[in-house]
Write a protein that holds these residues in place. Structure first.
Motif, PDB file in Angstrom:
ATOM      1  N   ALA A 141       0.822  -1.207   0.000  1.00  0.00           N
ATOM      2  CA  ALA A 141       0.000   0.000   0.000  1.00  0.00           C
ATOM      3  C   ALA A 141       0.859   1.261   0.000  1.00  0.00           C
ATOM      4  O   ALA A 141       0.451   2.298  -0.519  1.00  0.00           O
ATOM      5  N   LYS A 142       2.058   1.155   0.565  1.00  0.00           N
ATOM      6  CA  LYS A 142       2.983   2.289   0.599  1.00  0.00           C
ATOM      7  C   LYS A 142       3.848   2.358  -0.666  1.00  0.00           C
ATOM      8  O   LYS A 142       4.678   3.235  -0.804  1.00  0.00           O
ATOM      9  N   GLY A 143       3.674   1.373  -1.567  1.00  0.00           N
ATOM     10  CA  GLY A 143       4.456   1.357  -2.797  1.00  0.00           C
ATOM     11  C   GLY A 143       5.782   0.634  -2.680  1.00  0.00           C
ATOM     12  O   GLY A 143       6.629   0.736  -3.572  1.00  0.00           O
ATOM     13  N   ASP A 144       5.990  -0.106  -1.600  1.00  0.00           N
ATOM     14  CA  ASP A 144       7.238  -0.846  -1.376  1.00  0.00           C
ATOM     15  C   ASP A 144       7.053  -2.302  -1.811  1.00  0.00           C
ATOM     16  O   ASP A 144       6.934  -3.201  -0.982  1.00  0.00           O
ATOM     17  N   LYS A 145       7.023  -2.507  -3.116  1.00  0.00           N
ATOM     18  CA  LYS A 145       6.808  -3.856  -3.642  1.00  0.00           C
ATOM     19  C   LYS A 145       7.941  -4.818  -3.260  1.00  0.00           C
ATOM     20  O   LYS A 145       7.669  -5.942  -2.849  1.00  0.00           O
ATOM     21  N   PRO A 146       9.227  -4.419  -3.347  1.00  0.00           N
ATOM     22  CA  PRO A 146      10.292  -5.344  -2.923  1.00  0.00           C
ATOM     23  C   PRO A 146      10.176  -5.756  -1.459  1.00  0.00           C
ATOM     24  O   PRO A 146      10.390  -6.917  -1.113  1.00  0.00           O
ATOM     25  N   GLY A 147       9.822  -4.818  -0.592  1.00  0.00           N
ATOM     26  CA  GLY A 147       9.630  -5.138   0.826  1.00  0.00           C
ATOM     27  C   GLY A 147       8.452  -6.066   1.032  1.00  0.00           C
ATOM     28  O   GLY A 147       8.504  -6.980   1.859  1.00  0.00           O
ATOM     29  N   ALA A 148       7.384  -5.855   0.254  1.00  0.00           N
ATOM     30  CA  ALA A 148       6.206  -6.719   0.349  1.00  0.00           C
ATOM     31  C   ALA A 148       6.555  -8.142  -0.083  1.00  0.00           C
ATOM     32  O   ALA A 148       6.139  -9.111   0.556  1.00  0.00           O
ATOM     33  N   ILE A 149       7.339  -8.262  -1.136  1.00  0.00           N
ATOM     34  CA  ILE A 149       7.754  -9.583  -1.608  1.00  0.00           C
ATOM     35  C   ILE A 149       8.588 -10.278  -0.536  1.00  0.00           C
ATOM     36  O   ILE A 149       8.382 -11.465  -0.242  1.00  0.00           O
ATOM     37  N   LYS A 150       9.493  -9.542   0.074  1.00  0.00           N
ATOM     38  CA  LYS A 150      10.341 -10.117   1.131  1.00  0.00           C
ATOM     39  C   LYS A 150       9.489 -10.616   2.301  1.00  0.00           C
ATOM     40  O   LYS A 150       9.719 -11.706   2.832  1.00  0.00           O
ATOM     41  N   ASP A 151       8.491  -9.823   2.690  1.00  0.00           N
ATOM     42  CA  ASP A 151       7.614 -10.233   3.791  1.00  0.00           C
ATOM     43  C   ASP A 151       6.805 -11.479   3.418  1.00  0.00           C
ATOM     44  O   ASP A 151       6.622 -12.373   4.243  1.00  0.00           O
ATOM     45  N   LEU A 152       6.330 -11.542   2.191  1.00  0.00           N
ATOM     46  CA  LEU A 152       5.576 -12.720   1.765  1.00  0.00           C
ATOM     47  C   LEU A 152       6.467 -13.949   1.669  1.00  0.00           C
ATOM     48  O   LEU A 152       6.032 -15.061   1.984  1.00  0.00           O
ATOM     49  N   GLU A 153       7.699 -13.765   1.256  1.00  0.00           N
ATOM     50  CA  GLU A 153       8.635 -14.895   1.240  1.00  0.00           C
ATOM     51  C   GLU A 153       8.825 -15.437   2.659  1.00  0.00           C
ATOM     52  O   GLU A 153       8.860 -16.656   2.867  1.00  0.00           O
ATOM     53  N   GLN A 161       1.383 -13.176  -7.279  1.00  0.00           N
ATOM     54  CA  GLN A 161       0.794 -11.980  -7.884  1.00  0.00           C
ATOM     55  C   GLN A 161       1.764 -10.811  -7.852  1.00  0.00           C
ATOM     56  O   GLN A 161       1.912 -10.089  -8.843  1.00  0.00           O
ATOM     57  N   LEU A 162       2.437 -10.615  -6.722  1.00  0.00           N
ATOM     58  CA  LEU A 162       3.390  -9.511  -6.632  1.00  0.00           C
ATOM     59  C   LEU A 162       4.581  -9.698  -7.554  1.00  0.00           C
ATOM     60  O   LEU A 162       5.110  -8.728  -8.091  1.00  0.00           O
ATOM     61  N   ARG A 163       4.988 -10.936  -7.706  1.00  0.00           N
ATOM     62  CA  ARG A 163       6.112 -11.217  -8.606  1.00  0.00           C
ATOM     63  C   ARG A 163       5.689 -11.146 -10.066  1.00  0.00           C
ATOM     64  O   ARG A 163       6.530 -11.191 -10.946  1.00  0.00           O
TER      65      ARG A 163
END
Length: 107
Positions: A73-85, A103-105
């Motif tokens: 939501a904050k636009g931090d897609k790499p951070g979101a991917i890391k959290d989902l991993e 989906q994010l990837r």
């Protein structure tokens, strides 16, 4: 009085009443508060609640999933991917976390 004051009060009450039945100090308590912050379009407060949740429940895959939503939501897609991993690492059976990660990837 805002997220910081809310977290301070949560920690104070947890220190005083943990183990009793007066308040909910389970993993779900701060997850719910973080979800309300996300609904209010306040991902920064949501992240503060979720980081605190990880202090008490460091192996919470659900918390990492929620953090991914807040980061995204904050636009931090790499951070979101890391959290989902991390969420998938902690709970490999979570189809929801795996689907969100794909989906994010962009797969």
């Amino acid at each position: 009085n805002g997220g910081a004051a809310g977290l301070a009060k949560f920690k104070e009450l947890r220190a005083q009443y943990y183990g009793g039945q007066q308040y909910d100090f389970t993993e779900n308590a701060l997850l719910g508060i973080a979800q309300r912050a996300m609904t209010a379009k306040d991902p920064d407060s949501a992240m503060a609640y979720l980081r605190t949740n990880l202090e008490y429940y460091p192996k919470s895959a659900r918390t990492y999933q929620a953090m991914a939503q807040a980061r995204n939501a904050k636009g931090d897609k790499p951070g979101a991917i890391k959290d989902l991993e991390k969420a998938v690492e902690l709970d490999p059976q979570s189809a929801q976390a795996r689907n969100q990660l794909q989906q994010l990837r962009g797969q």
